[in-house]
Design a protein around this motif. Sequence first.
Motif, PDB file in Angstrom:
ATOM      1  N   MET A 211       0.827  -1.183   0.000  1.00 31.49           N
ATOM      2  CA  MET A 211       0.000   0.000   0.000  1.00 31.49           C
ATOM      3  C   MET A 211       0.876   1.253   0.000  1.00 31.49           C
ATOM      4  O   MET A 211       1.842   1.337   0.740  1.00 31.49           O
ATOM      5  CB  MET A 211      -0.903  -0.034   1.233  1.00 31.49           C
ATOM      6  N   ARG A 212       0.547   2.198  -0.847  1.00 31.44           N
ATOM      7  CA  ARG A 212       1.288   3.453  -0.881  1.00 31.44           C
ATOM      8  C   ARG A 212       1.010   4.253   0.387  1.00 31.44           C
ATOM      9  O   ARG A 212      -0.040   4.135   0.987  1.00 31.44           O
ATOM     10  CB  ARG A 212       0.887   4.264  -2.116  1.00 31.44           C
TER      11      ARG A 212
ATOM     12  N   GLY B 223       0.815  12.325  -0.834  1.00 33.28           N
ATOM     13  CA  GLY B 223       1.889  11.469  -0.354  1.00 33.28           C
ATOM     14  C   GLY B 223       3.235  11.927  -0.877  1.00 33.28           C
ATOM     15  O   GLY B 223       3.338  12.452  -1.984  1.00 33.28           O
ATOM     16  N   HIS B 224       4.256  11.744  -0.073  1.00 34.25           N
ATOM     17  CA  HIS B 224       5.623  12.075  -0.485  1.00 34.25           C
ATOM     18  C   HIS B 224       6.122  11.043  -1.490  1.00 34.25           C
ATOM     19  O   HIS B 224       5.761   9.874  -1.413  1.00 34.25           O
ATOM     20  CB  HIS B 224       6.557  12.100   0.717  1.00 34.25           C
ATOM     21  N   VAL B 225       6.963  11.487  -2.404  1.00 31.02           N
ATOM     22  CA  VAL B 225       7.678  10.588  -3.305  1.00 31.02           C
ATOM     23  C   VAL B 225       9.156  10.742  -2.984  1.00 31.02           C
ATOM     24  O   VAL B 225       9.692  11.856  -3.018  1.00 31.02           O
ATOM     25  CB  VAL B 225       7.412  10.920  -4.789  1.00 31.02           C
ATOM     26  N   THR B 226       9.788   9.621  -2.652  1.00 28.38           N
ATOM     27  CA  THR B 226      11.206   9.631  -2.337  1.00 28.38           C
ATOM     28  C   THR B 226      11.921   8.737  -3.342  1.00 28.38           C
ATOM     29  O   THR B 226      11.598   7.554  -3.466  1.00 28.38           O
ATOM     30  CB  THR B 226      11.448   9.119  -0.901  1.00 28.38           C
TER      31      THR B 226
ATOM     32  N   GLY C  60       3.181   8.724  -2.695  1.00 29.48           N
ATOM     33  CA  GLY C  60       3.382   7.852  -1.553  1.00 29.48           C
ATOM     34  C   GLY C  60       4.327   6.696  -1.760  1.00 29.48           C
ATOM     35  O   GLY C  60       4.334   5.766  -0.959  1.00 29.48           O
ATOM     36  N   VAL C  61       5.144   6.734  -2.826  1.00 33.99           N
ATOM     37  CA  VAL C  61       6.076   5.632  -3.056  1.00 33.99           C
ATOM     38  C   VAL C  61       7.513   6.054  -2.767  1.00 33.99           C
ATOM     39  O   VAL C  61       7.869   7.222  -2.850  1.00 33.99           O
ATOM     40  CB  VAL C  61       5.983   5.034  -4.485  1.00 33.99           C
ATOM     41  N   THR C  62       8.311   5.050  -2.433  1.00 39.32           N
ATOM     42  CA  THR C  62       9.749   5.223  -2.238  1.00 39.32           C
ATOM     43  C   THR C  62      10.458   4.305  -3.214  1.00 39.32           C
ATOM     44  O   THR C  62      10.113   3.125  -3.317  1.00 39.32           O
ATOM     45  CB  THR C  62      10.147   4.873  -0.791  1.00 39.32           C
TER      46      THR C  62
ATOM     47  N   ASN D  87       3.582   1.997  -8.794  1.00 34.57           N
ATOM     48  CA  ASN D  87       2.407   2.062  -7.937  1.00 34.57           C
ATOM     49  C   ASN D  87       2.651   1.503  -6.537  1.00 34.57           C
ATOM     50  O   ASN D  87       1.730   1.369  -5.753  1.00 34.57           O
ATOM     51  CB  ASN D  87       1.234   1.331  -8.587  1.00 34.57           C
ATOM     52  N   LYS D  88       3.903   1.159  -6.245  1.00 33.63           N
ATOM     53  CA  LYS D  88       4.280   0.681  -4.913  1.00 33.63           C
ATOM     54  C   LYS D  88       5.779   0.900  -4.746  1.00 33.63           C
ATOM     55  O   LYS D  88       6.491   1.223  -5.697  1.00 33.63           O
ATOM     56  CB  LYS D  88       3.909  -0.777  -4.722  1.00 33.63           C
ATOM     57  N   ASP D  89       6.256   0.717  -3.531  1.00 35.16           N
ATOM     58  CA  ASP D  89       7.668   0.933  -3.239  1.00 35.16           C
ATOM     59  C   ASP D  89       8.553   0.000  -4.057  1.00 35.16           C
ATOM     60  O   ASP D  89       8.163  -1.121  -4.396  1.00 35.16           O
ATOM     61  CB  ASP D  89       7.952   0.705  -1.753  1.00 35.16           C
TER      62      ASP D  89
END
Length: 170
Positions: free
Chosen positions: A1-2, A105-108, A124-126, A140-142
């Motif tokens: 989950m993001r 959501g943050h994107v890293t 929302g993903v890293t 769409n996910k880490d």
Amino acid sequence: MRKTKRYPVEGANSLWQMYRTISFWKVVKNFFFIQISRYTPWLPVKNAIYRKCLRMQVGKDTAVALMVMVDIMYPENISIGYNSVIGYNTTILTHEYLIKEYRLGHVTIGDEVMIGANTTILPGVTIGDGAVVSAGTLVNKDVEPGAFVGGNPMQVIANKNETNQSNNEH
């Protein structure tokens, strides 16, 4: 989950209500600087615009290609490590406006990450250090550090251990 924060809305869809959550003038300012940076071929100038005008965190020697579209509403929620490459026409989103809610959501993006052209990165993903994202991927996910991912939906093509083994065999 993001990793996104959800904000429910009532009435018209959340996009119709966006100026209740963000200043119109902030969006205008961001639009102006994003459009300049999309067409700027000089990387030090582009990175200065990202850092100073859009408040993004961009590491030393990072290269963002032409036509990359960063989030127009919340670019300050994007962090890119050092010596990474963001490919042509990539989109990096930190918001999504839906019918009954919007999400932020943050994107890293880590250090020494390679992102291929025409990739879309959702909020929302890293993306871990040393990862490679193939062209045209929907992130769409880490993404684990050192992983090689691609596709829509995104799938792991190789992990760090598999990549290191094949490099050692050659």
